[in-house]
Design an enzyme around this catalytic site. Structure first.
Site, PDB file in Angstrom:
ATOM      1  N   LYS A 198      36.763  31.221  48.096  1.00 41.89           N
ATOM      2  CA  LYS A 198      35.711  31.696  47.422  1.00 41.89           C
ATOM      3  C   LYS A 198      35.485  30.233  46.772  1.00 41.89           C
ATOM      4  O   LYS A 198      34.785  29.005  48.345  1.00 41.89           O
ATOM      5  CB  LYS A 198      34.851  32.878  46.257  1.00 41.89           C
ATOM      6  CG  LYS A 198      35.262  33.431  46.695  1.00 41.89           C
ATOM      7  CD  LYS A 198      34.628  34.746  45.827  1.00 41.89           C
ATOM      8  CE  LYS A 198      34.199  35.929  46.479  1.00 41.89           C
ATOM      9  NZ  LYS A 198      34.271  37.071  47.653  1.00 41.89           N
ATOM     10  N   PHE A 239      40.078  45.006  44.541  1.00 46.79           N
ATOM     11  CA  PHE A 239      39.098  44.566  45.844  1.00 46.79           C
ATOM     12  C   PHE A 239      40.136  42.965  46.774  1.00 46.79           C
ATOM     13  O   PHE A 239      40.235  42.512  46.262  1.00 46.79           O
ATOM     14  CB  PHE A 239      38.110  44.197  45.700  1.00 46.79           C
ATOM     15  CG  PHE A 239      36.703  44.264  47.259  1.00 46.79           C
ATOM     16  CD1 PHE A 239      35.900  45.251  48.128  1.00 46.79           C
ATOM     17  CD2 PHE A 239      36.765  43.035  47.733  1.00 46.79           C
ATOM     18  CE1 PHE A 239      36.142  45.182  48.803  1.00 46.79           C
ATOM     19  CE2 PHE A 239      35.701  42.077  48.435  1.00 46.79           C
ATOM     20  CZ  PHE A 239      36.177  43.810  49.399  1.00 46.79           C
ATOM     21  N   ASP A 254      45.736  37.545  42.655  1.00 46.65           N
ATOM     22  CA  ASP A 254      44.232  37.202  43.897  1.00 46.65           C
ATOM     23  C   ASP A 254      43.132  36.572  42.534  1.00 46.65           C
ATOM     24  O   ASP A 254      42.684  37.314  42.062  1.00 46.65           O
ATOM     25  CB  ASP A 254      44.051  38.448  44.417  1.00 46.65           C
ATOM     26  CG  ASP A 254      42.447  38.782  45.012  1.00 46.65           C
ATOM     27  OD1 ASP A 254      42.282  37.740  45.495  1.00 46.65           O
ATOM     28  OD2 ASP A 254      42.229  39.603  45.744  1.00 46.65           O
TER      29      ASP A 254
HETATM   30  N1  PLP Z   1      39.502  38.842  46.935  1.00 46.21           N
HETATM   31  C1  PLP Z   1      38.720  39.258  46.336  1.00 46.21           C
HETATM   32  C2  PLP Z   1      39.271  39.629  44.845  1.00 46.21           C
HETATM   33  C3  PLP Z   1      37.503  39.470  46.099  1.00 46.21           C
HETATM   34  O1  PLP Z   1      36.796  39.557  45.559  1.00 46.21           O
HETATM   35  C4  PLP Z   1      37.072  38.865  47.837  1.00 46.21           C
HETATM   36  C5  PLP Z   1      35.926  39.421  48.221  1.00 46.21           C
HETATM   37  O2  PLP Z   1      35.452  39.464  47.325  1.00 46.21           O
HETATM   38  C6  PLP Z   1      38.299  38.901  48.857  1.00 46.21           C
HETATM   39  C7  PLP Z   1      39.437  39.017  47.999  1.00 46.21           C
HETATM   40  C8  PLP Z   1      37.463  38.499  50.081  1.00 46.21           C
HETATM   41  O3  PLP Z   1      37.382  37.709  50.191  1.00 46.21           O
HETATM   42  P1  PLP Z   1      36.664  36.990  51.199  1.00 46.21           P
HETATM   43  O4  PLP Z   1      35.773  38.113  51.971  1.00 46.21           O
HETATM   44  O5  PLP Z   1      36.418  35.966  52.133  1.00 46.21           O
HETATM   45  O6  PLP Z   1      37.402  37.641  52.316  1.00 46.21           O
END
Ligand code: PLP
Length: 403
Positions: A256, A142, A227
């Protein structure tokens, strides 16, 4: 505090698009690990906005910095510079032991940025033929919700009705280093990985997996992109989840908690060899690097730089996972986690994770289901130890009744 049956709020969301199905609770106030509704009912927040609230609601240090910056300068765009962006970038680069920081706003934007940077790096540095670059990603990933990002998702719900998708991604099973080795070819520019898959249900890969990825990327001249949008910045008891295997990726993607629970702030962090290839005009964002976000982000980095937050998360996390194991573990199908981050799967045939979270709500605990039968927990790292114990007790009580 004594658990009582919490009232279900009547939320008027008629004008709101229904791309979410929030738990029926309407919050008006937050403080540390606690939030409350208009009638004064308090709830323990054990989700922390998917780890965006690692420092809890309205941390006084972060609020003070935000107030000061609101009274000073909030937005310049990148057409001009501002006095906050440079110091923020230097501080974050130092925390990551990297040379360059590219600030954006959301996690998805930062992932898109990393994909662009990796592709350009592949064409310029690795000599991949024009438009042939591919990136290895994982089942269960994700990385956000843009069309390119959902194109690499294995989740039908995320993809259905949104094609056609961007080419250039190869997906392999998470945790399987030999599948990665088989997938990497001459045109592979990067391996993009969550060190622990959050949305998938806090899935921790086998020990040695991240080290194996490092080895494969180094030996094939491929970028390793971490990530750490959800796993990073203290959540697992280390600054980065990659630190548990003492692995330094080539690129960090952060978001975040970087915005302190106050503003959206994300970043791609790497050495100049990669990020210097994004030249003026090739990438940008109106709000990315705005002074308000950078001021808050710099304070977040200052709070992480001492290591205290991470140590606290590690200490409380050990107890949290032990207590969950002992009291919730016997009533669920499986339970896992790292630091102050956990998830458990309800037994097959039991009511859904959503129903479990609704039951938790009546005991004044907020958590979130994922993928049907899984419940996720990510309390703020600043949570009081007694509150954490109380929260685990409520979860254990619901789990006992559930079984
Ligand atoms: N990468 C990971 C591991 C995430 O958990 C998330 C969101 O939950 C994202 C990227 C995407 O972040 P955003 O919701 O700020 O676009």
């Amino acid at each position: 505090m004594t658990p009582t049956a919490a009232p279900i709020a009547d939320v008027d969301d008629r004008a709101l698009a229904h791309n979410y199905e929030p738990l029926p609770v309407n919050l008006v106030h937050g403080d540390g690990a606690w939030v409350r509704t208009e009638d004064g009912t308090a709830y323990l927040d054990m989700l922390s906005a998917y780890s965006a609230l690692n420092f809890g609601h309205r941390h006084p240090r972060l609020v003070a910095v935000a107030h000061h910056q609101l009274d000073t300068l909030t937005l310049t765009s990148r057409a001009y510079s501002n006095d906050q962006i440079g110091p923020f970038a230097r501080a974050l680069a130092e925390l990551c032991d990297m040379e360059r920081v590219l600030p954006m706003n959301t996690g998805a934007e930062a992932i898109e940025t990393a994909i662009k940077a990796a592709r350009r790096w592949g064409y310029v540095r690795k000599g991949v033929p024009h438009d042939r670059a591919n990136i290895v990603v994982f089942d269960g990933n994700f990385h956000g919700r843009t069309t390119t990002i959902i194109g690499m998702s294995s989740d039908p719900e995320a993809r259905e009705g949104f094609g056609p998708f961007t080419p250039g991604f190869v997906r392999v099973p998470f945790g399987d280093a030999s599948a990665v080795a088989a997938a990497i070819d001459d045109d592979t520019v990067a391996v993009l990985v969550e060190p622990i898959q959050g949305e998938a249900g806090v899935v921790v890969p086998p020990d040695g997996f991240l080290r194996a990825l490092r080895g494969l990327c180094t030996s094939t001249g491929t970028l390793l992109i971490a990530d750490e949008v959800q796993s990073g910045l203290g959540r697992t008891g280390r600054t980065f989840a990659f630190d548990h295997e003492e692995v330094r990726p080539d690129v960090y993607v952060l978001g975040k908690a970087l915005g302190g629970g106050i503003v959206p702030l994300s970043a791609v962090v790497a050495d100049g060899d990669v990020l210097d290839l994004l030249t003026p005009g090739s990438h940008g964002s109106t709000f990315g690097g705005n002074p308000l976000a950078c001021a808050v982000g710099r304070e977040v980095v200052a709070m992480l730089a001492t290591g205290e937050v991470q140590e606290r998360a590690a200490r409380l996390g050990t107890k949290f996972l032990d207590d969950l194991d002992a009291t919730v573990g016997p009533h669920v199908a499986s339970l896992r986690g790292r630091g102050l981050w956990a998830a458990f799967d309800l037994p097959a045939g039991a009511p859904s994770g959503r129903a479990f979270c609704e039951r938790l709500l009546t005991r004044q605990v907020l958590a979130k289901d994922t993928h049907g039968q899984t419940v996720r927990l990510a309390p703020p790292l600043v949570i009081d130890e007694r509150d954490l114990d109380w929260g685990v007790e409520q979860i254990a009580t619901v789990a006992r009744d559930w079984a």
